[in-house]
Scaffold this active site. Structure first.
Site, PDB file in Angstrom:
ATOM      1  N   GLU A  42      38.337  42.129  41.484  1.00  0.00           N
ATOM      2  CA  GLU A  42      36.934  42.344  41.121  1.00  0.00           C
ATOM      3  C   GLU A  42      36.107  41.097  41.429  1.00  0.00           C
ATOM      4  OE1 GLU A  42      35.268  45.124  39.686  1.00  0.00           O
ATOM      5  OE2 GLU A  42      37.112  46.061  40.389  1.00  0.00           O
ATOM      6  N   GLU A  83      36.074  41.993  30.696  1.00  0.00           N
ATOM      7  CA  GLU A  83      35.981  42.371  32.110  1.00  0.00           C
ATOM      8  C   GLU A  83      37.073  43.378  32.460  1.00  0.00           C
ATOM      9  OE1 GLU A  83      34.005  42.793  35.283  1.00  0.00           O
ATOM     10  OE2 GLU A  83      33.350  41.057  34.110  1.00  0.00           O
ATOM     11  N   GLU A  90      35.238  51.756  34.268  1.00  0.00           N
ATOM     12  CA  GLU A  90      34.709  52.163  35.570  1.00  0.00           C
ATOM     13  C   GLU A  90      35.714  53.017  36.341  1.00  0.00           C
ATOM     14  OE1 GLU A  90      33.548  48.548  37.495  1.00  0.00           O
ATOM     15  OE2 GLU A  90      31.721  48.355  36.303  1.00  0.00           O
TER      16      GLU A  90
END
EC number: 2.7.1.107
Length: 137
Positions: A42, A83, A90
């Site tokens: 990411e 995170e 997501e």
């Protein structure tokens, strides 16, 4: 689907192998390292990692004490956890609802907001330590 099966990403069912004892510990560590490897993919996490490294260098320059280093490390670990959770949200939303939906967008936005809150907390603490040491130290 029963408790003995799970569905893989390609839609096929595979049996779940439950480990016990020390094998469970090693399996859990393997899953955690897999998550860390995924998180490094990411861009946002890589940016946060760079910011943490910059903060640590700044702490060295201003002569931060051990407590300040530990507090910054704990805040960073919390940010990593948030995170990771945001990335999981997501991925789940993208898997379950590939089309754009208000609920999916809200879930992603809320996860992103949680990360933003931790980013701001990390930045505020780092700036506090740096400027406190510079102007009062």
């Amino acid at each position: 689907m029963d408790a003995k099966n799970t569905t893989s990403r390609n839609g096929t069912a595979a049996p779940v192998h439950k480990h016990r004892g020390i094998r469970h510990l090693f399996a859990a560590a393997s899953y955690s390292f897999g998550g860390a490897k995924r998180l490094i993919g990411e861009a946002a996490f890589r940016h946060e990692l760079i910011a943490f490294a910059v903060a640590m260098v700044a702490f060295m320059i201003v002569g931060a004490n051990l407590f300040q280093y530990v507090a910054m490390a704990i805040l960073f670990l919390l940010m990593m956890a948030f995170e990771a959770i945001n990335t999981a949200i997501e991925e789940i939303v993208d898997r379950v609802s590939p089309e754009i939906s208000e609920m999916g967008r809200n879930a992603k936005d809320l996860g992103s907001f949680a990360c933003l809150c931790l980013i701001l907390a990390n930045a505020a603490y780092a700036l506090y330590v740096i400027f406190l040491a510079r102007f009062l130290g």
